[in-house]
Design an enzyme around this catalytic site. Structure first.
Site, short mmCIF file in Angstrom:
data_model
loop_
_atom_site.label_atom_id
_atom_site.label_comp_id
_atom_site.label_asym_id
_atom_site.label_seq_id
_atom_site.Cartn_x
_atom_site.Cartn_y
_atom_site.Cartn_z
N TYR A 12 0.83 -1.21 0.00
CA TYR A 12 0.00 0.00 0.00
C TYR A 12 0.87 1.26 0.00
CZ TYR A 12 -3.40 3.39 1.99
OH TYR A 12 -4.20 4.49 2.25
N SER A 35 3.26 -11.28 -0.22
CA SER A 35 2.50 -11.89 0.89
C SER A 35 1.32 -11.00 1.30
CB SER A 35 3.41 -12.10 2.10
OG SER A 35 3.87 -10.83 2.58
N LYS A 85 1.88 -5.82 9.37
CA LYS A 85 1.52 -4.60 10.11
C LYS A 85 0.13 -4.64 10.75
CE LYS A 85 -1.26 -2.37 6.92
NZ LYS A 85 -2.30 -1.38 7.03
N SER A 125 6.28 3.56 13.21
CA SER A 125 4.85 3.73 13.48
C SER A 125 4.62 4.46 14.79
CB SER A 125 4.21 2.33 13.57
OG SER A 125 2.96 2.40 14.19
N THR A 127 2.68 3.57 16.80
CA THR A 127 2.41 2.56 17.83
C THR A 127 3.59 2.42 18.78
OG1 THR A 127 3.03 0.96 16.13
CG2 THR A 127 0.72 1.08 16.66
N TYR A 150 3.37 -6.25 17.14
CA TYR A 150 3.67 -5.44 15.95
C TYR A 150 4.40 -4.17 16.39
CZ TYR A 150 3.08 -1.70 12.63
OH TYR A 150 3.33 -0.62 11.82
N LYS A 154 8.52 -2.66 15.83
CA LYS A 154 8.95 -1.33 15.34
C LYS A 154 9.89 -0.69 16.37
CE LYS A 154 6.84 -1.43 11.45
NZ LYS A 154 7.62 -1.55 10.20
N TYR A 174 4.80 6.69 11.17
CA TYR A 174 3.53 7.00 10.51
C TYR A 174 2.42 7.05 11.54
CZ TYR A 174 5.95 4.48 6.66
OH TYR A 174 6.83 3.99 5.72
N ASN A 176 -1.96 7.38 10.94
CA ASN A 176 -2.85 6.41 10.28
C ASN A 176 -2.99 6.66 8.78
OD1 ASN A 176 -3.36 6.07 13.14
ND2 ASN A 176 -5.09 4.79 12.49
N ASN A 195 -8.69 -5.14 8.81
CA ASN A 195 -8.49 -4.80 10.22
C ASN A 195 -8.77 -3.32 10.43
OD1 ASN A 195 -7.30 -7.22 11.55
ND2 ASN A 195 -5.83 -7.02 9.88
#
Ligand code: WQD
Length: 334
Positions: A12, A35, A85, A125, A127, A150, A154, A174, A176, A195
């Protein structure tokens, strides 16, 4: 600096970055093991950029295959996207994430060291902040234990990069990413049940999903639903090009982390209402229970990106959600 290895370059964010690299006269060399994407993205990229692209179907953990690519091309820098991710999936299958995301990074860095390639832009991320004490969150904020394997891959990835002193690294955190290229030839391609919020919204609007469930409305926010900083994927792609410029202009740089967000937070209900208004659609949704691991509210302090990269988001929420819907409509005809 011309030849850029883009790992996960058919994904993406990777595919949108390939478009921006070519617009800025770079030569991307793409590796992707398909994948989490499909080979059709390659021909769409060649159509958008009107160019023939170098692509190798390689798993990032395959050292010998990676070395062959480095032998064949004079790689000047790497943009590393190739990683799993999905926050929720990482809780169910942690080892899948540690093997792919950490072993993959280690294999890449080992190959870079062998071939004396030091420049890397890393896909990180927000996160890594876990549930921040306050928002907007800046890069100096303490990074707590991430809410998922996940997020931990990172955090560990950033530590590995910081410890590898031979590297010149920019790690982009990043927020969202949503939206799609204005051509509607590339966009987010979730395999199976999405998700993430926006692809679930567009699939519900397209009748693929019966109804969207809003995960919780009892949070301490303006309307009780979670707040996130949504950023257009084209703006995000541009940030990677500007990160390469930063690396070129700062050869002594070792490790720099930079938030890539708009600096604005929107609730889930605000996303839904804006999607309905911009696309003149009534969405079927209901309120359900909270999703475990969700952060209540997080949005970026994006001032460092402006200062260090000369980057700031250009596209607004209306454009993000209009382009998401146009992409979903285009998918029907593929
Ligand atoms: C957003 C909000 C959900 C689905 C993502 C990526 C992660 C990282 C950060 C890059 C939350 C709510 C969702 C649904 C809902 N990006 N939601 N119903 O969790 O912030 O994480 O961005 O590294 O990799 O996964 O994004 O889109 O899953 O959720 O109500 O069906 O939408 O509760 O509040 P998230 P998301």
């Amino acid at each position: 600096m011309r030849n850029i290895l883009v790992t996960g370059g058919l994904g993406y964010i990777g595919s949108h970055t390939v478009v921006e690299l070519i617009k800025n006269n770079y030569t991307p060399i793409i590796i992707d093991n398909l994948s989490n994407t499909e080979i059709a993205v390659l021909e769409r990229l060649e159509s958008i950029t009107n160019s023939k692209l170098d692509y190798y179907n390689i798993d990032i953990c395959n050292g010998p295959a990676l070395s062959e690519v480095f032998s064949k091309h004079q790689i000047d820098a790497v943009i590393h996207f190739a990683a799993f991710k999905a926050v929720g999936e990482s809780v169910e299958k942690p080892l899948k994430y540690y093997i792919n995301n950490i072993n993959g990074l280690n294999t890449l860095l080992d190959t870079m060291e062998t071939f004396k390639v030091k420049n890397i832009v890393f896909s990180s991320s927000c996160t890594v902040y876990g549930e921040p004490d306050s928002s907007p969150v800046n890069e100096a904020a303490v990074t707590k234990k991430a809410n998922s394997p996940y997020g931990r891959t990172k955090q560990i990835g950033e530590d590995i990069l910081q410890d590898c002193k031979f590297l010149n690294t920019v790690s982009l955190r990043y927020f969202n990413p949503i939206g799609a290229h204005p051509s509607s030839k590339i966009g987010e391609l979730p395999l199976g049940v999405p998700n993430n919020l926006v692809p679930f919204i567009t699939q519900t609007a397209a009748g693929i999903r019966e109804k969207l469930t809003v995960f919780g409305s009892d949070y301490n926010t303006k309307d009780g639903t979670c707040v996130r900083d949504y950023i257009h994927v084209v703006d995000l792609a541009d940030a990677h090009v500007k990160a390469l410029t930063f690396i070129k202009e700062n050869p002594e740089n070792k490790f720099e982390v930079i938030n890539i967000g708009t600096g604005n937070g929107f609730t889930v209900l605000e996303i839904i209402n804006t999607f309905e208004k911009v696309n003149n659609i009534k969405l079927n949704y209901s309120i359900g229970p909270r999703r475990p691991g969700d952060v209540e509210k997080v949005w970026a302090d994006a001032s460092k990106a402006k200062l260090k990269l000369g980057w700031e988001a250009q596209l607004d929420l209306n454009e993000m959600l209009a382009s998401s819907w146009n992409w979903q409509l285009a998918l029907k005809n593929k």
